[in-house]
Scaffold this motif. Sequence first.
Motif, PDB file in Angstrom:
ATOM      1  N   TYR A   1       0.820  -1.225   0.000  1.00 34.96           N
ATOM      2  CA  TYR A   1       0.000   0.000   0.000  1.00 34.96           C
ATOM      3  C   TYR A   1       0.847   1.265   0.000  1.00 34.96           C
ATOM      4  N   TYR A   2       2.012   1.198   0.641  1.00 34.27           N
ATOM      5  CA  TYR A   2       2.770   2.421   0.920  1.00 34.27           C
ATOM      6  C   TYR A   2       4.031   2.559   0.065  1.00 34.27           C
ATOM      7  N   ARG A   3       4.943   1.555   0.155  1.00 32.05           N
ATOM      8  CA  ARG A   3       6.231   1.669  -0.558  1.00 32.05           C
ATOM      9  C   ARG A   3       6.013   1.793  -2.061  1.00 32.05           C
ATOM     10  N   THR A   4       4.957   1.171  -2.562  1.00 28.83           N
ATOM     11  CA  THR A   4       4.658   1.245  -3.992  1.00 28.83           C
ATOM     12  C   THR A   4       4.694   2.679  -4.488  1.00 28.83           C
ATOM     13  N   PHE A   5       4.105   3.557  -3.682  1.00 31.92           N
ATOM     14  CA  PHE A   5       4.001   4.921  -4.179  1.00 31.92           C
ATOM     15  C   PHE A   5       5.359   5.620  -4.195  1.00 31.92           C
ATOM     16  N   LEU A   6       6.212   5.329  -3.200  1.00 29.47           N
ATOM     17  CA  LEU A   6       7.575   5.888  -3.207  1.00 29.47           C
ATOM     18  C   LEU A   6       8.334   5.402  -4.440  1.00 29.47           C
ATOM     19  N   ASP A   7       8.157   4.121  -4.752  1.00 33.22           N
ATOM     20  CA  ASP A   7       8.875   3.549  -5.897  1.00 33.22           C
ATOM     21  C   ASP A   7       8.327   4.088  -7.217  1.00 33.22           C
TER      22      ASP A   7
ATOM     23  N   ARG B   1      -3.421   4.958   4.716  1.00 31.77           N
ATOM     24  CA  ARG B   1      -3.495   6.395   4.990  1.00 31.77           C
ATOM     25  C   ARG B   1      -2.140   7.065   4.764  1.00 31.77           C
ATOM     26  N   ARG B   2      -1.080   6.374   5.136  1.00 32.79           N
ATOM     27  CA  ARG B   2       0.258   6.943   4.880  1.00 32.79           C
ATOM     28  C   ARG B   2       0.506   7.068   3.375  1.00 32.79           C
ATOM     29  N   ALA B   3      -0.014   6.112   2.605  1.00 31.81           N
ATOM     30  CA  ALA B   3       0.098   6.231   1.138  1.00 31.81           C
ATOM     31  C   ALA B   3      -0.694   7.454   0.662  1.00 31.81           C
ATOM     32  N   GLU B   4      -1.877   7.644   1.214  1.00 30.86           N
ATOM     33  CA  GLU B   4      -2.653   8.849   0.852  1.00 30.86           C
ATOM     34  C   GLU B   4      -1.816  10.099   1.140  1.00 30.86           C
ATOM     35  N   ARG B   5      -1.123  10.092   2.288  1.00 34.46           N
ATOM     36  CA  ARG B   5      -0.323  11.269   2.644  1.00 34.46           C
ATOM     37  C   ARG B   5       0.802  11.513   1.638  1.00 34.46           C
TER      38      ARG B   5
ATOM     39  N   VAL C   1       0.741  10.665  -1.492  1.00 33.15           N
ATOM     40  CA  VAL C   1       0.111  11.163  -2.725  1.00 33.15           C
ATOM     41  C   VAL C   1      -0.167  12.661  -2.588  1.00 33.15           C
ATOM     42  N   ARG C   2      -0.724  13.057  -1.453  1.00 31.01           N
ATOM     43  CA  ARG C   2      -1.025  14.492  -1.278  1.00 31.01           C
ATOM     44  C   ARG C   2       0.238  15.334  -1.301  1.00 31.01           C
ATOM     45  N   ARG C   3       1.287  14.839  -0.652  1.00 33.63           N
ATOM     46  CA  ARG C   3       2.538  15.612  -0.581  1.00 33.63           C
ATOM     47  C   ARG C   3       3.323  15.613  -1.886  1.00 33.63           C
ATOM     48  N   SER C   4       3.009  14.682  -2.795  1.00 35.57           N
ATOM     49  CA  SER C   4       3.813  14.549  -4.016  1.00 35.57           C
ATOM     50  C   SER C   4       3.667  15.755  -4.941  1.00 35.57           C
ATOM     51  N   GLY C   5       2.553  16.471  -4.811  1.00 38.09           N
ATOM     52  CA  GLY C   5       2.300  17.570  -5.742  1.00 38.09           C
ATOM     53  C   GLY C   5       1.737  17.104  -7.070  1.00 38.09           C
ATOM     54  N   LEU C   6       1.583  15.800  -7.258  1.00 41.79           N
ATOM     55  CA  LEU C   6       1.004  15.289  -8.504  1.00 41.79           C
ATOM     56  C   LEU C   6      -0.520  15.425  -8.436  1.00 41.79           C
ATOM     57  N   PRO C   7      -1.164  15.568  -9.596  1.00 40.08           N
ATOM     58  CA  PRO C   7      -2.632  15.656  -9.588  1.00 40.08           C
ATOM     59  C   PRO C   7      -3.241  14.307  -9.196  1.00 40.08           C
ATOM     60  N   TYR C   8      -4.198  14.329  -8.295  1.00 44.54           N
ATOM     61  CA  TYR C   8      -4.725  13.064  -7.795  1.00 44.54           C
ATOM     62  C   TYR C   8      -6.194  13.153  -7.436  1.00 44.54           C
ATOM     63  N   THR C   9      -6.806  11.964  -7.354  1.00 39.86           N
ATOM     64  CA  THR C   9      -8.105  11.783  -6.712  1.00 39.86           C
ATOM     65  C   THR C   9      -7.970  10.534  -5.844  1.00 39.86           C
TER      66      THR C   9
ATOM     67  N   ALA D   1      -1.449  19.693   2.705  1.00 40.55           N
ATOM     68  CA  ALA D   1      -2.051  18.923   3.804  1.00 40.55           C
ATOM     69  C   ALA D   1      -1.561  17.485   3.763  1.00 40.55           C
ATOM     70  N   LEU D   2      -1.482  16.867   4.916  1.00 45.19           N
ATOM     71  CA  LEU D   2      -1.190  15.435   4.963  1.00 45.19           C
ATOM     72  C   LEU D   2      -2.480  14.641   4.808  1.00 45.19           C
ATOM     73  N   ASP D   3      -3.505  15.070   5.538  1.00 44.34           N
ATOM     74  CA  ASP D   3      -4.761  14.324   5.541  1.00 44.34           C
ATOM     75  C   ASP D   3      -5.800  15.019   4.684  1.00 44.34           C
ATOM     76  N   ALA D   4      -6.892  14.306   4.436  1.00 44.17           N
ATOM     77  CA  ALA D   4      -7.968  14.886   3.636  1.00 44.17           C
ATOM     78  C   ALA D   4      -8.648  16.003   4.427  1.00 44.17           C
ATOM     79  N   VAL D   5      -9.363  16.833   3.686  1.00 44.26           N
ATOM     80  CA  VAL D   5      -9.783  18.129   4.198  1.00 44.26           C
ATOM     81  C   VAL D   5     -10.522  18.065   5.541  1.00 44.26           C
ATOM     82  N   LEU D   6     -11.378  17.089   5.752  1.00 42.53           N
ATOM     83  CA  LEU D   6     -12.169  17.066   6.992  1.00 42.53           C
ATOM     84  C   LEU D   6     -11.819  15.877   7.890  1.00 42.53           C
ATOM     85  N   ASP D   7     -10.701  15.227   7.606  1.00 41.19           N
ATOM     86  CA  ASP D   7     -10.337  14.029   8.376  1.00 41.19           C
ATOM     87  C   ASP D   7     -10.063  14.337   9.838  1.00 41.19           C
ATOM     88  N   LEU D   8     -10.238  13.295  10.673  1.00 47.72           N
ATOM     89  CA  LEU D   8      -9.835  13.381  12.078  1.00 47.72           C
ATOM     90  C   LEU D   8      -8.327  13.586  12.158  1.00 47.72           C
TER      91      LEU D   8
END
Length: 263
Positions: A87-93, A131-135, A137-145, A230-237
């Motif tokens: 879930y996580y390292r994939t995105f770094l790679d 969730r760390r993978a989501e973070r 993705v958000r920090r990468s600056g790439l366009p995402y959904t 942001a690290l987390d989504a807009v209204l996340d805990l």
Amino acid sequence: MPQLNVLVVGATGSVGRLVVSEALRRNHKVRALVRNASSARLPEGAEMVVGDVTKPDTLEPALEGMDAVVLTLKADGQGRAAAEAVYYRTFLDILAALGGRSLRIALMTTIGVTERHGHYNRTNEGHDWKRRAERLVRRSGLPYTIVRPGWFDYNAADQHRLEFLQGDRRHSGTPSDGVISRQKIAEVLVESLTSDAATRKTFELVAETGPAPTDLNPLFAALRPDPEDALDAVLDLDNMPLDQEPDRVRRDLDLISRYRATA
Ligand SMILES: NC(=O)c1ccc[n+]([C@@H]2O[C@H](COP(=O)([O-])OP(=O)(O)OC[C@H]3O[C@@H](n4cnc5c(N)ncnc54)[C@H](OP(=O)(O)O)[C@@H]3O)[C@@H](O)[C@H]2O)c1
């Protein structure tokens, strides 16, 4: 609609194979990453590339020439190490393989991803690593959904109306949190790739009683975007403080911010 070169990661899975079909139906060029070429069954028209997200050197050729990637992975087994790797390292790679190129991302995680104390997350940290993978993705600056679907195919025959929720407050860990068909998940993921209104949006995806929408754009447009940086989504805990995160995760976030600065 612009035609994209789309890599599907998780392409042989229960959602991924519908993503492949849906992307082909919309005239995108589809490349499917598969681990086992001899057992993979893909719809006609999809290109197959053999790879494994835990083998980073297989990602660069898979990403060559791609405009977008859709990720619908499920880690084998229940272990923490698999959850972290898949879930996580994939995105770094993927970022390393891109070498500064841009890429549109559609990432499937799960409803309840911010829930940390239930049985599932205590067993394998699957929520935390997603969730760390989501973070990342958000920090990468790439366009995402980022799409966080409810329970797959638990919807009744008349539940087609889509609801896009934000804040991830449904934490029972049962289908009462929300239900959605796999087909609709695939449609939403693929549609997000070409919708400006879907960019930098994170939401839970569920279906309620009523007809299916004919146009997803008003639903995307009604969502609040994740704040820049942001690290987390807009209204996340706020329940995963950075200073309590593993050192390697904090290092990765630093690294990714530098990647963003130089890209
Ligand atoms: N079930 C639900 O109600 C529900 C609800 C919300 C979210 N989710 C989440 O949705 C995901 C499951 O989706 P699904 O049903 O489509 O999963 P799936 O059918 O198990 O498919 C998983 C895909 O991931 C691929 N994969 C696994 N490890 C890989 C690796 N190292 N390299 C490359 N590909 C790899 C698999 O390839 P192979 O064919 O080679 O194995 C397969 O294509 C899970 O993360 C789950 O937590 C599920």
